[in-house]
Design a protein around this motif. Structure first.
Motif, PDB file in Angstrom:
ATOM      1  N   ILE A  15       3.347   4.077  -1.823  1.00 11.32           N
ATOM      2  CA  ILE A  15       3.646   4.602  -3.155  1.00 11.32           C
ATOM      3  C   ILE A  15       5.056   5.158  -3.157  1.00 11.32           C
ATOM      4  N   TRP A  56      -5.740   2.993  -5.883  1.00 12.18           N
ATOM      5  CA  TRP A  56      -4.824   2.635  -4.803  1.00 12.18           C
ATOM      6  C   TRP A  56      -5.581   2.439  -3.500  1.00 12.18           C
ATOM      7  N   GLU A  57      -6.556   3.310  -3.272  1.00  9.10           N
ATOM      8  CA  GLU A  57      -7.320   3.197  -2.035  1.00  9.10           C
ATOM      9  C   GLU A  57      -8.173   1.934  -2.027  1.00  9.10           C
ATOM     10  N   GLN A  78      -5.540  -1.169  -2.315  1.00 10.61           N
ATOM     11  CA  GLN A  78      -4.333  -1.125  -1.472  1.00 10.61           C
ATOM     12  C   GLN A  78      -3.108  -1.626  -2.232  1.00 10.61           C
ATOM     13  N   SER A  79      -2.995  -1.171  -3.491  1.00 18.04           N
ATOM     14  CA  SER A  79      -1.870  -1.609  -4.317  1.00 18.04           C
ATOM     15  C   SER A  79      -0.570  -0.978  -3.819  1.00 18.04           C
ATOM     16  N   THR A  80       0.507  -1.701  -4.049  1.00 20.63           N
ATOM     17  CA  THR A  80       1.829  -1.135  -3.841  1.00 20.63           C
ATOM     18  C   THR A  80       2.255  -0.542  -5.183  1.00 20.63           C
ATOM     19  N   ILE A  81       2.674   0.710  -5.163  1.00 19.59           N
ATOM     20  CA  ILE A  81       2.921   1.397  -6.427  1.00 19.59           C
ATOM     21  C   ILE A  81       4.353   1.918  -6.495  1.00 19.59           C
ATOM     22  N   LEU A 120      -5.105   7.370  -7.416  1.00 15.03           N
ATOM     23  CA  LEU A 120      -5.252   7.319  -5.957  1.00 15.03           C
ATOM     24  C   LEU A 120      -6.532   6.579  -5.558  1.00 15.03           C
ATOM     25  N   GLY A 164       0.795  -1.224   0.000  1.00 13.34           N
ATOM     26  CA  GLY A 164       0.000   0.000   0.000  1.00 13.34           C
ATOM     27  C   GLY A 164       0.825   1.271   0.000  1.00 13.34           C
TER      28      GLY A 164
END
Ligand SMILES: Nc1ncnc2c1ncn2[C@@H]1O[C@H](COP(=O)(O)OP(=O)(O)OP(=O)(O)O)[C@@H](O)[C@H]1O
Ligand SMILES: Nc1ncnc2c1ncn2[C@@H]1O[C@H](COP(=O)(O)OP(=O)(O)OP(=O)(O)O)[C@@H](O)[C@H]1O
Ligand SMILES: [Mg+2]
Ligand SMILES: [Mg+2]
Lengths: 282, 306, 247, 282, 247
Positions: E30, E173-174, E177-180, E170, E28
């Motif tokens: 970035i 991502w929210e 909960q990806s790791t970016i 975003l 999660g």
């Protein structure tokens, strides 16, 4: 100053050494390739030999590889082998050069100008499906039975695949690259030679290899026109005298020499296309 | 006679040689023509004919001056308008017969009904097959004739794909010697003869040279009769066949008659009728007239005489 | 050379991409084209260059109406468009005439200018994205064109390389008095470089606003004037956005 | 609401109308193409006819086109023409399908796996230069003289150009696109079918067209294996019976039907490659 | 998923492109990668993705060291890399599994998100540069990957489209909960999006500086903190520049 020179020279030796190592790796890789590539043919030959020895294949129809090899060696010893190979290779190469030259000129022309395509392409495509044997009487009529007619006949075979691949290559060239040429005010000839030909090189080279293969195939038809030497002559002789070992000897010679010439083209291809951004195979 | 109107010497004389004409091989090997014409600076060019149809193609396209073919092939070509003359008989060969394998159960022409027979349409073996069937009163429709090249027919026979084959030497000699194939029907008289043809143009402009070429062939014929063993060796060597096959082939050649005569005339007319029936020669062609046009014995008569 | 567009528009397969664009530029002027993605900026550059001749309206170069490809034109495309079979140096010298030596000398000079002196012998497949773009820049600039069309030339470059190359562009502009049309999404870049900024909007794209900048060059990047202009431009772009987000 | 529908329908009619217009333009363009493409063949035919009438070409070697046409019409009237054309076309198409299928499987395999290439490719390349006539005795030995051996023989001819072009196409696929597939976790089969084949489609289609041409050429060899019908049979018959009009009739039929089948492939090619970003020709 | 790089380096044909890069990211997070052109940012992304396995050092995903291509990974390449034979919609749904209907629905939703609802049936050759980039973005996001690698994803977009897509990113991502890991040249973008910014420099590239940002999201684009960070980053980049311009 001295120190620097020393450093430079170490670097150079290092480079040299690594180059030599590279070459070694390359050579051992080449050997590996040849070994791998020979596995299947050798297995086939062994199976064939065994089956022949067991008389599964009758000798008067399919003699054993050792017998065929004996025939080839015999031809080699009485010296006629080199004559056959030499004259046929000469004819194929001459025909290849001629056919390729015509295909490049006509192919670029037709690939580039819509009108030229509409005028010439339909007829050329129609000629493409005429079998080699069908040309024989016409060539004898037009050009007699000398070398020119034989070489032209082979050139006809080479022409078609080269022509087809050139056109497909030209049509497939990315518009974006051609536009760069146009912005730089290249004329049509320069566009072809500096952008279209290099960009369609992969397709062109495939065409060359296809064409060379067809050149070898057309040899038989060519050598039906009054030849007394050559691999095609040997083949027809074998068929007329019902001599399977002669037929097989000529087939094997065709395969070997055809493979050899193709291998040369393949090396040229690898050299010429090193810039391609392609995946290393798994 | 025709020798009076010479138009001067030709620059060179283009001869064909063929493995089905042993004397042509002898002549080429011995170099007698070269010897004959050397003084006049006339070159002799030798071209290999792989078959009758090639020899006739070369003649028609003015690629050779003399070409060797089977009589029937020359007749077909002549019927198509080819400007050629037969001036010499290089042999009376028995180069064709009907061949079968032991397990086929065929022992005579009668057994062929309902069987597959391989033959090359338009060639001597094909004519031979038709005449054999005709002789035995079997309608052609009862036999399935499969058109194949001579060599392929031999292969198909030994493989068992066909029941019989109208064979041709030297292929026939080879299957006879090396597999169990047997000739179940032979008839020398159903073979058309070995014709040496010349282009009409050449004969008209250089009649004297036609005579001298025939003289060369005569020399070769006599030599062959005297030296059958050496002749077989020449044939074996040139055609890359074994000496046994070459000997068998030579034995089946009769070199006794060289001057075109009535026998040849009649044999050709018979063949022509068969070909006409088989639709190889057009129905409205007058076979007798064409045959007379084709065969021109005057040169041989003049040269060999008596 | 001067440049004039009169009611230029372009329709692709029945769909209008851009319409009714008119503006003119005297020799030596730098025009900026700003606008949302897909509003027809690249299409306009292609029309000006002559690569595309199927537009509506007229384009005049030095007063003469023409649809041909101009002499002395330089075009930096939106993609690098390098020739994969040529090395970096050969790509740069592609459009040059003259002896090999001359070409290579000039090419190497420009390669150095874009920071790629060491990469002359690489092939395109060995380049990073930004390096490829710099090669394309060098290729267009090396011919010292009188008209320069730039389609987002510095988009793939980091802030400092970008500034350096902007200054390189201004150097060339000063030396050759080129007329320049530059498409950019970087408002700072537009205000730093241009004499006039044309803002396109909508689909089909139309001219929404023109902003002239009468500041002497070299301009100070942090100057108050430029900051004000930026705000103005941002606002006018925002307007479009608000309008478009309705659908 | 009503107004909107009305508007929609006007739009639709407009679209419809413009489509119809497009089709009209297309059709008139097609006609133009055919006319342009016929110019040269027709000129050649006329010249040939005139020269024949003037007896520049002797009729016993090269009869006039009208005579050849007469032969074809004659064949048509006694009904055998359709038999010849039908059986040969069937053989070519069956061989084409077979050869293409094998080439696709083997080509993808060899193009994709380095080891497979090293094992198989050298041998396949060697076979490529063996003339069609040379295969005849071997095929008779292996498969007899029925239809299977004829179709397989044609398949051999089709195989090589298709194979070669598939491999060259695969090798030329941009690494960048393949990586997209890998990121999306495609397996090898999906990589081939979803990326490599479409990306190498231009080269593949050229291979198909080349292969079809070769298929027509191999017909003669195929029909040497005991055929009693077919264009190749007609050609060989013409040569055996020294009948130039039969030879020429078969050549013309080969050219016409070969052209027709190629034209079908060309249409497929144009449809399948509409996505190529290529320059409109001048 | 968590991500860890230990002493990662890469050498191309004897020339080192990047060396000794170590950093880690919890699920999660970035991470932003900044650096001059050609310093090895794309190379690092390729190593993380598993497309390139010939790097030195180790990369661990969720604690397990691996050189294979990860499941559930999304990669937006520096170039759009669209399949020219597929329509825009088919390009977007390329990596999806399921029935055609489901795929198309999802694809259309994402196309709408990137503002290309009307262009679903176009082919890549009919797209503008920015449109192509947006298709590529949609293609990567539609698979809702757990690790997202973005290589200058918004470089060809105008300021407002860019901001919109940053917010879209975003959102995703929210939700997932990806790791970016994102490579960018836009410092504003980096400060707006990232938890940590890693600055590479030099050739071969090495980590020069790491900057953590502990600000809650959504962040205010104009905030003072971000402005301060920008200055800091600019300065550290400037340092490189000064050093490099010596040679
Ligand atoms: N396939 C390759 N072969 C050889 N060198 C390569 C290759 N790929 C990259 N390089 C080199 O590695 C270095 C780093 O490349 P990379 O693409 O990672 O840069 P980057 O940081 O992404 O730059 P940019 O911001 O310009 O995209 C460059 O110097 C490049 O020349
Ligand atoms: N060859 C083409 N065929 C069909 N439509 C096209 C073609 N080229 C461009 N278009 C359309 O024209 C419009 C404008 O494209 P253009 O490339 O000019 O945009 P742009 O302003 O340069 O956008 P960007 O900033 O994204 O590069 C787009 O909607 C695009 O879909
Ligand atoms: Mg654009
Ligand atoms: Mg990069």
């Amino acid at each position: 100053m001295e120190k620097m020179e020393a450093e430079v020279s170490t670097v150079l030796t290092k480079e040299h050494a690594s180059k030599r190592k590279d070459q070694q790796i390359k050579r051992s890789k080449n050997v590996e390739h040849i070994v791998l590539g020979s596995i299947i043919p050798i297995i086939l030959l062994i199976v064939w030999e065994i089956l022949s020895r067991l008389e599964v294949f009758p000798a008067y129809m399919l003699p054993a590889p050792s017998v065929v090899l004996g025939t080839i060696v015999g031809l080699g010893q009485d010296g006629s082998l080199w004559g056959h190979i030499g004259i046929t290779t000469y004819r194929v190469l001459a025909g290849f050069v001629l056919g390729t030259a015509v295909a490049v000129v006509l192919g670029s022309f037709v690939g580039f100008y819509q009108k030229a395509e509409q005028l010439f392409d339909p007829m050329i495509q129609a000629f493409r499906s005429i079998p080699s044997l069908a040309w024989v009487p016409l060539f004898i009529l037009w050009m007699g039975i000398g070398e020119p007619s034989k070489i032209t006949m082979i050139a006809v075979g080479v022409f078609f695949p080269v022509y087809l691949n050139i056109i497909s290559g030209i049509i497939g060239v990315d518009r974006k690259l051609i536009e760069v040429g146009k912005i730089n005010k290249l004329n049509s000839f320069q566009l072809v030679s500096r952008i279209i030909l290099p960009a369609s090189l992969p397709s062109f080279l495939t065409g060359l290899r296809s064409g060379l293969g067809l050149g070898w195939m057309f040899v038989v038809a060519a050598e039906l026109m009054g030849a007394s030497q050559g691999l095609g002559y040997l083949l027809v002789l074998g068929q007329n005298t019902l001599s399977p070992e002669t037929i097989l000897a000529s087939i094997i010679l065709f395969a070997l020499i055809g493979k050899l010439t193709d291998w040369i083209l393949k090396i040229i291809e690898a050299r010429a296309l090193h810039w391609q951004d392609r995946l290393v195979k798994s | 006679s025709s020798s009076t109107s010479t138009e001067g010497a030709p620059e060179k004389i283009r001869m064909d040689y063929a493995y089905y004409s042993p004397t042509s091989l002898v002549l080429k090997e011995k170099g007698w023509l070269e010897e004959e014409f050397e003084a006049e600076g006339i070159e002799i060019e030798w071209v290999l004919s792989q078959g009758s149809n090639k020899a006739l193609e070369f003649l028609n396209s003015n690629s050779v001056d003399f070409g060797s073919s089977a009589g029937a092939a020359a007749l077909i070509s002549k019927a198509n308008g080819a400007p050629i003359n037969n001036v010499y008989i290089y042999s009376k060969p028995e180069w064709t017969a009907l061949v079968t394998m032991p397990e086929s159960g065929i022992s005579s022409v009668k057994d062929l009904a309902g069987k597959k027979v391989a033959a090359t349409i338009g060639t001597d073996p094909y004519i031979f097959l038709l005449r054999a069937l005709n002789e035995e009163g079997i309608p052609v429709e009862d036999v399935e004739i499969i058109n194949m090249q001579h060599g392929d027919g031999a292969n198909a026979l030994t493989k068992g794909s066909v029941d019989a084959w109208a064979g041709l030497d030297p292929n026939m000699a080879r299957v006879e010697l090396e597999s169990d194939a047997s000739l179940f029907y032979r008839n020398v008289d159903f073979n058309t003869y070995g014709f040496l043809n010349v282009r009409e143009d050449f004969a008209k402009s250089h009649p004297e040279y036609v005579n001298r070429v025939i003289a060369g062939y005569e020399k070769a014929r006599e030599w062959t009769l005297e030296n059958p063993k050496e002749a077989a060796e020449i044939l074996a060597e040139e055609a890359s066949i074994s000496i046994e096959v070459a000997q068998l082939t030579l034995e089946r050649n009769d070199f006794s008659e060289a001057i075109p005569a009535d026998v040849h005339h009649d044999a050709l007319i018979e063949a022509g009728k068969v070909l006409q029936a088989g639709e190889v020669i057009d129905a409205n062609v007058d076979i007798e007239e064409i045959t007379s046009d084709l065969i021109n014995p005057s040169f041989a008569e003049e040269t060999i005489g008596d | 050379m001067s440049l004039e567009l009169r009611n230029v528009g372009r329709t692709f397969a029945g769909k209008q991409a851009v319409r009714d664009v008119s503006f003119s530029a005297k020799q030596g002027k730098i025009i900026g084209l700003l606008g949302t993605s897909g509003c027809g900026k690249s299409t306009l550059l292609r029309a000006i260059s002559g690569l595309d001749s199927e537009y509506d309206g007229e384009i005049a170069v030095n007063g003469a109406i023409t649809r041909d490809i101009q002499d002395e034109i330089g075009f930096i495309f939106q993609e690098p468009r390098l020739f994969p079979w040529l090395t970096v140096l050969d790509n740069v010298t592609f459009g040059l005439k003259g002896t090999k030596n001359e070409k290579e000398k000039l090419g190497k000079m420009y390669l150095k200018n874009v920071g790629l002196a060491d990469s002359a012998k690489l092939y395109p497949k060995q380049l990073s994205g930004g390096m490829a773009q710099r090669v394309a820049i060098a290729r267009a600039l090396v011919t010292s064109p009188e008209i320069l069309l730039l389609d987002e030339p510095f988009s793939a470059l980091d802030a400092f390389t970008k500034m350096q190359l902007q200054d390189l562009l201004l150097d060339i502009w000063e030396t050759y008095q080129s007329t320049i049309v530059i498409v950019t999404h970087d408002i700072d870049e537009a205000t730093y470089l241009c004499d006039r900024i044309i803002i396109l909007r909508g689909q089909p794209g139309e001219i929404d606003k023109e902003i002239g900048i009468n500041e002497q060059r070299p301009r100070a990047r942090g100057s108050k004037l430029l900051a004000e202009l930026k705000t103005e431009i941002l606002e006018s772009l925002d307007l479009n956005r608000a309008e478009e987000s309705v659908n």
